[in-house]
Design an enzyme around this catalytic site. Structure first.
Site, short mmCIF file in Angstrom:
data_model
loop_
_atom_site.label_atom_id
_atom_site.label_comp_id
_atom_site.label_asym_id
_atom_site.label_seq_id
_atom_site.Cartn_x
_atom_site.Cartn_y
_atom_site.Cartn_z
N CYS A 39 0.85 -1.20 0.00
CA CYS A 39 0.00 0.00 0.00
C CYS A 39 0.88 1.25 0.00
CB CYS A 39 -0.85 -0.04 1.26
SG CYS A 39 -1.83 1.43 1.55
N SER A 41 0.66 3.54 2.04
CA SER A 41 1.08 3.80 3.42
C SER A 41 2.25 2.90 3.81
CB SER A 41 -0.09 3.66 4.40
OG SER A 41 -0.64 2.39 4.33
N HIS A 44 5.20 4.72 2.61
CA HIS A 44 5.55 5.81 3.55
C HIS A 44 6.29 5.25 4.77
CE1 HIS A 44 3.65 9.07 1.50
NE2 HIS A 44 2.44 8.52 1.54
N HIS A 65 -1.44 -4.92 5.25
CA HIS A 65 -2.83 -4.86 5.70
C HIS A 65 -3.85 -5.03 4.58
CE1 HIS A 65 -1.67 -0.71 4.62
NE2 HIS A 65 -2.89 -0.65 4.13
N CYS A 95 -12.50 -1.43 19.82
CA CYS A 95 -12.41 -2.04 21.15
C CYS A 95 -13.77 -2.54 21.64
CB CYS A 95 -11.83 -1.04 22.14
SG CYS A 95 -12.97 0.30 22.61
N CYS A 98 -15.28 1.56 24.31
CA CYS A 98 -15.20 3.01 24.54
C CYS A 98 -16.56 3.67 24.28
CB CYS A 98 -14.10 3.64 23.66
SG CYS A 98 -14.53 3.72 21.92
N CYS A 101 -17.77 3.35 20.63
CA CYS A 101 -18.23 1.99 20.31
C CYS A 101 -19.60 1.74 20.97
CB CYS A 101 -17.22 0.95 20.77
SG CYS A 101 -15.74 0.88 19.76
N CYS A 109 -14.06 4.53 16.89
CA CYS A 109 -13.44 4.05 18.14
C CYS A 109 -12.14 4.81 18.44
CB CYS A 109 -13.15 2.55 18.02
SG CYS A 109 -12.22 1.87 19.40
ZN LIG Z 1 -3.73 0.42 2.43
ZN LIG Z 2 -13.90 1.63 20.94
#
Ligand SMILES: [Zn+2]
Ligand SMILES: [Zn+2]
Length: 347
Positions: A39, A41, A44, A65, A95, A98, A101, A109
């Site tokens: 990707c 990213s 980077h 990912h 999570c 929180c 969420c 989140c």
């Molecule tokens: Zn990506």
């Molecule tokens: Zn959360």
């Protein structure tokens, strides 16, 4: 097993032997990775440019990912998924505890974790992920195309935020993967004219043409961006601009061709603060919206779209490499010689 790792907060990656993931949680699955894309990213992170400081405390980590693979093991509480299933997985998990969420907005989140950026990812033969993150594909889908679902969903999220509608003219700044995905998604939503803009980027501009962009502009070959866009669009400013470059100047460029009341979507990761004329934006009743990541409903729609029309996304893939050639893949992405490079950890 071999893994492509980021060891510390400095340029480069490392090819290391790591132990296989063990102790699967009851709600996790173990996936044998068939295909994993490099990707923007990741590039980077490879260069260690600004904007990725959040990774510092999680290093060393296995990258990757954007992936697909077959489930080889399921945790004791997993239902609806079985060994042998071809899946991809949404890289970011929430999570579920929180305030955001609990309020029904898990995509906002405050404690999100991302496979390949804050926990071990898919540039290795095996990766473990929460089962709830998995999106299944039909068995006959090419795993290489299934691995494109993450960037395609990010591009789709950007066109959703831009409220792209049938007949629109959309300018996409940046012909990288997210720009390609946004252009593909805009055409699919019925945009009549999709103009993709790059700079010294002929290979990636050809790719986005093959994915449905109606026009491309290489800024290295033209002196007037604004004039070219207006000429293509019959003298009128455009309905939506999607910025996917991360270059500050592209915000001013994009706003210069956006109609009054138009939407400017920023999907680029900028290494520095950006300056632009806010009063002009206010008087023109324009909006700027930030697009980051994607939501499950995009993933499910795009999984079906890949299965129905695989050839519409195949042009994205320039190159498939074994994991051992990962550095070569990263360097070729940096040199913009390629569109998407897919690593094949299990080959
Ligand atoms: Zn990506
Ligand atoms: Zn959360």
């Amino acid at each position: 097993m071999l893994a492509v790792r980021k060891l510390g907060p400095h340029p480069g990656i490392s090819l290391d032997i790591v132990s296989e993931p063990s102790d699967l949680n009851p709600d996790e699955v173990l996936i044998e990775v068939a295909a994993a894309g490099i990707c923007g990213s990741d590039v980077h992170v490879y260069e260690w440019t600004e904007g990725y400081e959040f990774m510092r405390s999680r290093l060393p980590i296995t990258l990757g990912h954007e992936f697909s693979g077959h489930i080889v093991k399921t945790g004791s509480h997993v239902t609806g998924l079985a060994e042998g299933d071809l899946v991809s997985a949404m890289p970011t998990s929430s999570c579920m505890r929180c305030a955001q969420c609990a309020g029904g907005e898990p995509h906002l989140c405050l404690h999100r974790r991302t496979v390949g950026l804050t926990q071990d990812g898919a540039f290795s033969r095996l990766v473990k992920v929460p089962s709830i993150s998995c999106v299944p594909f039909a068995h006959d889908v090419d795993p290489v195309l299934a691995a494109l679902i993450e960037p395609l969903s990010v591009g789709d999220n950007a066109t959703n935020l831009g409220e792209v509608a049938a007949g629109d003219t959309v300018v996409v700044l940046g012909p990288g993967t997210i720009g390609q995905a946004a252009a593909w998604s805009a055409r699919w939503k019925g945009a009549a004219c999709v103009i993709v803009v790059g700079m010294n980027d002929s290979i990636r501009l050809r790719t986005v043409e093959a994915m449905g962009a109606t026009h491309t502009i290489d800024l290295a070959e033209t002196s007037s961006f604004k004039e070219r866009v207006l000429t293509i669009n019959g003298g009128r400013p455009v309905d939506v601009v999607i910025e996917a470059t991360g270059r500050g100047s592209s915000v001013t460029d994009g706003l210069s061709v956006l109609k009054r009341g138009g939407i400017f979507v920023s999907a680029g990761i900028h290494g520095a603060p950006v300056t632009f004329d806010l009063t002009s934006l206010v008087r023109n009743k324009q909006q700027i919206r930030g697009a980051h990541g994607s939501q499950r409903r995009s993933w499910e729609r795009i999984a079906r779209r890949i299965a129905q029309n695989p050839e519409s996304v195949r042009p994205m893939v320039s190159l498939e490499l074994p994991l051992s050639d990962a550095k070569d893949g990263f360097e070729r992405c940096l040199a913009r010689e390629v569109s998407k490079v897919i690593l094949r950890p299990s080959s």
